[in-house]
Enzyme design. Structure first.
Site, PDB file in Angstrom:
ATOM      1  N   PRO A   1       0.838  -1.207   0.000  1.00  0.00           N
ATOM      2  CA  PRO A   1       0.000   0.000   0.000  1.00  0.00           C
ATOM      3  C   PRO A   1       0.875   1.260   0.000  1.00  0.00           C
ATOM      4  O   PRO A   1       0.391   2.356  -0.285  1.00  0.00           O
ATOM      5  CB  PRO A   1      -0.831  -0.128   1.277  1.00  0.00           C
ATOM      6  CG  PRO A   1      -0.117  -1.119   2.132  1.00  0.00           C
ATOM      7  CD  PRO A   1       0.680  -1.997   1.221  1.00  0.00           C
TER       8      PRO A   1
ATOM      9  N   GLU B   1       2.865  -7.325   8.813  1.00  0.00           N
ATOM     10  CA  GLU B   1       3.218  -5.900   8.770  1.00  0.00           C
ATOM     11  C   GLU B   1       4.239  -5.612   7.675  1.00  0.00           C
ATOM     12  O   GLU B   1       4.813  -4.531   7.629  1.00  0.00           O
ATOM     13  CB  GLU B   1       3.769  -5.438  10.128  1.00  0.00           C
ATOM     14  CG  GLU B   1       2.786  -5.605  11.269  1.00  0.00           C
ATOM     15  CD  GLU B   1       1.464  -4.890  11.029  1.00  0.00           C
ATOM     16  OE1 GLU B   1       1.485  -3.699  10.686  1.00  0.00           O
ATOM     17  OE2 GLU B   1       0.417  -5.540  11.158  1.00  0.00           O
TER      18      GLU B   1
ATOM     19  N   ARG C   1      -2.740  -9.608 -20.276  1.00  0.00           N
ATOM     20  CA  ARG C   1      -3.669  -9.381 -21.384  1.00  0.00           C
ATOM     21  C   ARG C   1      -3.124  -8.379 -22.410  1.00  0.00           C
ATOM     22  O   ARG C   1      -3.677  -8.242 -23.495  1.00  0.00           O
ATOM     23  CB  ARG C   1      -5.055  -8.980 -20.873  1.00  0.00           C
ATOM     24  CG  ARG C   1      -5.100  -7.657 -20.166  1.00  0.00           C
ATOM     25  CD  ARG C   1      -6.416  -7.489 -19.418  1.00  0.00           C
ATOM     26  NE  ARG C   1      -7.566  -7.488 -20.320  1.00  0.00           N
ATOM     27  CZ  ARG C   1      -7.901  -6.468 -21.102  1.00  0.00           C
ATOM     28  NH1 ARG C   1      -7.155  -5.380 -21.121  1.00  0.00           N
ATOM     29  NH2 ARG C   1      -8.954  -6.528 -21.868  1.00  0.00           N
TER      30      ARG C   1
ATOM     31  N   ASP D   1      -9.761  -0.491 -24.680  1.00  0.00           N
ATOM     32  CA  ASP D   1     -10.072  -0.554 -23.255  1.00  0.00           C
ATOM     33  C   ASP D   1     -10.170   0.810 -22.601  1.00  0.00           C
ATOM     34  O   ASP D   1      -9.463   1.733 -22.975  1.00  0.00           O
ATOM     35  CB  ASP D   1      -8.930  -1.271 -22.506  1.00  0.00           C
ATOM     36  CG  ASP D   1      -9.063  -2.763 -22.580  1.00  0.00           C
ATOM     37  OD1 ASP D   1     -10.148  -3.223 -22.892  1.00  0.00           O
ATOM     38  OD2 ASP D   1      -8.053  -3.430 -22.303  1.00  0.00           O
TER      39      ASP D   1
HETATM   40  N1  ADE Z   1      -0.803  -5.083   0.349  1.00  0.00           N
HETATM   41  C1  ADE Z   1      -1.651  -4.560   1.264  1.00  0.00           C
HETATM   42  N2  ADE Z   1      -2.369  -3.579   0.723  1.00  0.00           N
HETATM   43  C2  ADE Z   1      -1.992  -3.460  -0.586  1.00  0.00           C
HETATM   44  C3  ADE Z   1      -2.359  -2.613  -1.661  1.00  0.00           C
HETATM   45  N3  ADE Z   1      -3.279  -1.665  -1.540  1.00  0.00           N
HETATM   46  N4  ADE Z   1      -1.740  -2.780  -2.835  1.00  0.00           N
HETATM   47  C4  ADE Z   1      -0.781  -3.715  -2.978  1.00  0.00           C
HETATM   48  N5  ADE Z   1      -0.390  -4.543  -2.006  1.00  0.00           N
HETATM   49  C5  ADE Z   1      -0.984  -4.425  -0.806  1.00  0.00           C
END
Ligand code: ADE
Length: 231
Positions: free
Chosen positions: A89, A116, A158, A173
């Site tokens: 994230p 974590e 793809r 697309d």
């Molecule tokens: N791992 C946890 N959250 C994630 C996300 N939003 N994108 C990629 N990997 C992740």
């Protein structure tokens, strides 16, 4: 294209055998190797994580176990043609342009972290060996990288030549040209009181193209104005 995925949930990726991606795998267009991180654990409990230095909640994935897993894969590929993707994230947001860049790469290794995260030194070390990218699926937190990797593999695969039956549908697309796709309709022309827009029944291809383009711009302005600002 060769794809390697390291995970503690190897069965999660059974989904890649379905549908078009499964066909591309069967046809040898894409090789996907799934590696169970626990195979590289060195103790009898197959431990892959430990408590964080400095304290705090959760567990951190161990660098020694990740190091052995990556050593094994790195030994099998040309590192100058390899990108290591760490779903996180905290990464750069994955979008169509990144999918297109990665579709040109010979080997992609996805390192799925859980808990974590993975000890930072794994990234720092790997970056000295191969191109390394932390990529986020979007601004939300998943339990681990697996869901993100399935989405990324599909978006990348793809775009490979010969993967989709109809390459025009890839070119058209949503996001391929930074606009959302136009709405699609099929028979019957009238359904539950909702009619297909007249122009689509007209047979006038110039008018249809114009209408579709206008729909794309209108929809993008309404739903994703950020895409227009970016282009
Ligand atoms: N791992 C946890 N959250 C994630 C996300 N939003 N994108 C990629 N990997 C992740």
């Amino acid at each position: 294209m060769r794809i390697d995925i390291v995970t503690i949930f190897p069965n999660f990726f059974d989904v890649l055998d379905l549908s078009l991606l499964g066909k591309a795998k069967d046809a040898g267009k894409i090789t996907v190797n799934i590696h169970d991180l626990r195979d590289y654990a060195t103790d009898s409990h197959k431990t892959v994580d430990d408590t964080p230095y400095g304290g705090g909640p959760g567990m951190v994935m161990k660098p020694d176990v990740w190091g052995l897993a990556l050593d094994a894969i790195f030994a099998e590929v040309d590192l100058s043609k390899t990108v290591l993707v760490i779903p996180s994230p905290a990464g750069e947001v994955f979008k169509q342009s990144i999918a297109a860049e990665l579709a040109e790469v010979e080997n992609i290794i996805f390192a799925c972290g859980r808990y974590e995260g993975i000890d930072q030194r794994v990234f720092d070390w790997a970056a000295t060996k191969a191109t390394t990218r932390a990529l986020s699926l979007g601004d939300y937190v998943l339990n681990g990288g697996e869901v993100a990797v399935v989405a990324m593999v599909e978006a990348i695969a793809r775009l490979r030549p010969g993967f989709m039956g109809n390459s025009e549908s890839v070119a058209q697309d949503s996001h391929q040209d930074a606009l959302l796709d136009y709405p699609a309709y099929t028979k019957p022309a009238s359904w539950r009181g909702f009619d297909v827009p007249e122009v689509l029944l007209s047979g006038n291809h110039a008018a249809i193209d114009k209408w579709r383009r206008e729909q794309q711009i209108e929809l993008t302005q309404k739903i994703r104005p950020d895409l227009l600002a970016d282009s």
